[in-house]
Scaffold this active site. Sequence first.
Site, mmCIF file in Angstrom:
data_model
loop_
_atom_site.group_PDB
_atom_site.id
_atom_site.type_symbol
_atom_site.label_atom_id
_atom_site.label_comp_id
_atom_site.label_asym_id
_atom_site.label_seq_id
_atom_site.Cartn_x
_atom_site.Cartn_y
_atom_site.Cartn_z
ATOM 1 N N ASP A 12 36.525 43.767 42.543
ATOM 2 C CA ASP A 12 37.245 44.688 41.663
ATOM 3 C C ASP A 12 37.299 44.122 40.251
ATOM 4 O O ASP A 12 37.872 43.046 40.030
ATOM 5 C CB ASP A 12 38.666 44.892 42.206
ATOM 6 N N ASP A 13 36.672 44.807 39.303
ATOM 7 C CA ASP A 13 36.656 44.405 37.890
ATOM 8 C C ASP A 13 35.885 43.110 37.650
ATOM 9 O O ASP A 13 36.161 42.379 36.695
ATOM 10 C CB ASP A 13 38.076 44.240 37.336
ATOM 11 N N CYS B 90 38.233 52.614 38.969
ATOM 12 C CA CYS B 90 38.392 52.275 40.387
ATOM 13 C C CYS B 90 38.108 53.381 41.390
ATOM 14 O O CYS B 90 37.190 53.277 42.201
ATOM 15 C CB CYS B 90 39.804 51.756 40.616
ATOM 16 N N ARG C 218 34.662 53.975 43.815
ATOM 17 C CA ARG C 218 34.714 53.818 45.269
ATOM 18 C C ARG C 218 34.274 55.086 45.991
ATOM 19 O O ARG C 218 33.609 55.023 47.035
ATOM 20 C CB ARG C 218 36.126 53.397 45.683
ATOM 21 N N LYS D 99 41.146 46.954 49.377
ATOM 22 C CA LYS D 99 41.630 48.061 48.555
ATOM 23 C C LYS D 99 40.924 49.370 48.927
ATOM 24 O O LYS D 99 39.704 49.433 48.961
ATOM 25 C CB LYS D 99 41.381 47.720 47.080
ATOM 26 N N HIS E 188 42.084 53.109 47.750
ATOM 27 C CA HIS E 188 42.132 53.821 46.463
ATOM 28 C C HIS E 188 41.459 55.188 46.452
ATOM 29 O O HIS E 188 40.959 55.642 45.417
ATOM 30 C CB HIS E 188 41.557 52.948 45.339
ATOM 31 N N SER F 228 45.394 50.069 43.447
ATOM 32 C CA SER F 228 45.209 48.814 42.714
ATOM 33 C C SER F 228 46.432 47.907 42.802
ATOM 34 O O SER F 228 47.572 48.373 42.869
ATOM 35 C CB SER F 228 44.898 49.102 41.241
ATOM 36 N N HIS G 40 40.757 41.904 39.815
ATOM 37 C CA HIS G 40 41.604 42.839 39.088
ATOM 38 C C HIS G 40 42.949 42.169 38.809
ATOM 39 O O HIS G 40 43.477 41.451 39.645
ATOM 40 C CB HIS G 40 41.793 44.080 39.970
ATOM 41 N N ASP H 102 33.027 47.119 41.479
ATOM 42 C CA ASP H 102 33.304 48.531 41.201
ATOM 43 C C ASP H 102 33.103 48.910 39.745
ATOM 44 O O ASP H 102 32.940 50.080 39.418
ATOM 45 C CB ASP H 102 34.709 48.919 41.672
ATOM 46 N N ASN H 103 33.153 47.956 38.849
ATOM 47 C CA ASN H 103 32.891 48.174 37.420
ATOM 48 C C ASN H 103 32.963 46.831 36.716
ATOM 49 O O ASN H 103 33.164 45.790 37.353
ATOM 50 C CB ASN H 103 33.878 49.168 36.788
ATOM 51 N N LYS I 107 35.017 47.448 31.242
ATOM 52 C CA LYS I 107 35.614 48.477 32.097
ATOM 53 C C LYS I 107 36.171 49.624 31.255
ATOM 54 O O LYS I 107 36.716 49.426 30.186
ATOM 55 C CB LYS I 107 36.750 47.851 32.913
#
Length: 478
Positions: A41-42, A81, A85, A134, A136, A159, A224, A276-277, A297
């Site tokens: 994540d991130d 996010c 996903r 996660k 989301h 998140s 994240h 995810d990014n 992001k």
Amino acid sequence: MKITNYLLSALLMGTFACNSNPTKEKAEETKEPNIVIIFADDMGYGDLGTYGATQWETPNLDKLAHDGTRFTQFYVPHAVCSASRAALLTGAYANRLEIFGALDHSAKHGLNLEETTIAEMLKKKGYHTGIVGKWHLGHQPEFLPSQQGFDSYFGLPYSNDMWPHHPETKDYYPPLPLYEGDSVIKYLDEQSQLTTWYTEKAVSFIEENKEGPFFLYLAHSMPHVPLYVSDKFKGKSEQGLYGDVMMEIDWSVGQVRSKLEELGLADNTLIIFTSDNGPWLSYGGHAGTTGGLREGKGTSLDGGIRVPAIFTWPGHIPADKEQAQPAMTIDIFPTIAALTDSKLPDLKIDGRNIWPLIEGEKMEEKPYYAYYNRNELQAVIYGKWKVVYPHRYRTIPEGTEMRNDGFPVNYLYLEFEKKELYDMENDPSETTDVKDKYPEVMAQMDSLANIARADMGDALNKMDGPGLRKHGTIEEEK
């Protein structure tokens, strides 16, 4: 570059989806593989040693890359996010599914139950399916993982910053729930054990389903913000807390691989690692690195949508391969479908089977689209070319003193006032607009954009599209 034939083909077919299966020989070799997707994540493009990180070590991820194929131009279609996903799990652009942004505790909607996830597809083939981490894609009971094809679930519904300790909105979020199955088992007041818990649950899932086949979706909440790390890795990196967190995620990957090897499953398990990014740059020292890419992001510039991606499967994917041809997370669904001889959904998806690329070969180029906000087509990628269309984006003002305490600095919002064309092969940082130098390429990129707009619309041009579908809502699903 000639793309006229592709344009004609796309117009005649009305879809970019590809359901080609491997050869008969390859299909026989890949009978019922276990599948593990590890989704950070991130995490920035430059956050792994094999992608250039220097202030922390990622030996397990570097070995994962050495043992398989490492993509250097791998994208997510949405730099945020929930949308990212949805695209990964369905093989469709999230704007097509009416999933935008990052759903929080107030959301009354989620991924429509009519959509097919990777888990639902594989359950039909006899797979045991589990998610750790996660989710989301809707925290209401109607949209939890058990309703979307997963046999087991342990993790957070959204998140990890959506809690009362958020640095900017302390009075907005309720206590952060940790789920097991469909039930909340506790509320978190700190998160130092989160990566450890995820890892333990992932390893247990593998052990419990060692007779296979199984699909494990390990969706880490880190890196994240807010960043937390266990005592095992506190103070281990040169960089500080972010580096410590990265080293713990790397440890987690190593634990998963070790369990697969211990059980004799490594040679029949495909592992996919990606993010995810890109990094949340406003958090300064608590954010990752883009490896020289522009912005991060929340933008459709490459720092926001280009991510590390590693595919490893001993004996099936050649070791130490690098793939420079573009691909995207929407391609993972149809690739897994081809490997497992699974039927693609009746509803249209947007990815294609990229197994040849994973093996280090070449494929015909395909256009990829970057969307943000509510259905804004902000960029198109095709081979080495990328066009960015006029839109509002965020950046860190020049000269800003960055923080290293978990608090963000303020973004400056600017306008792309005109479309710009970039040669990503020679200008990966997107510094030089070459549309006047290559007018024919620019015209062809516009044609590709117009195909997508005719299908899914484009809010920047006030266009609706017939290919859009509805998200699920509580009222619709009751």
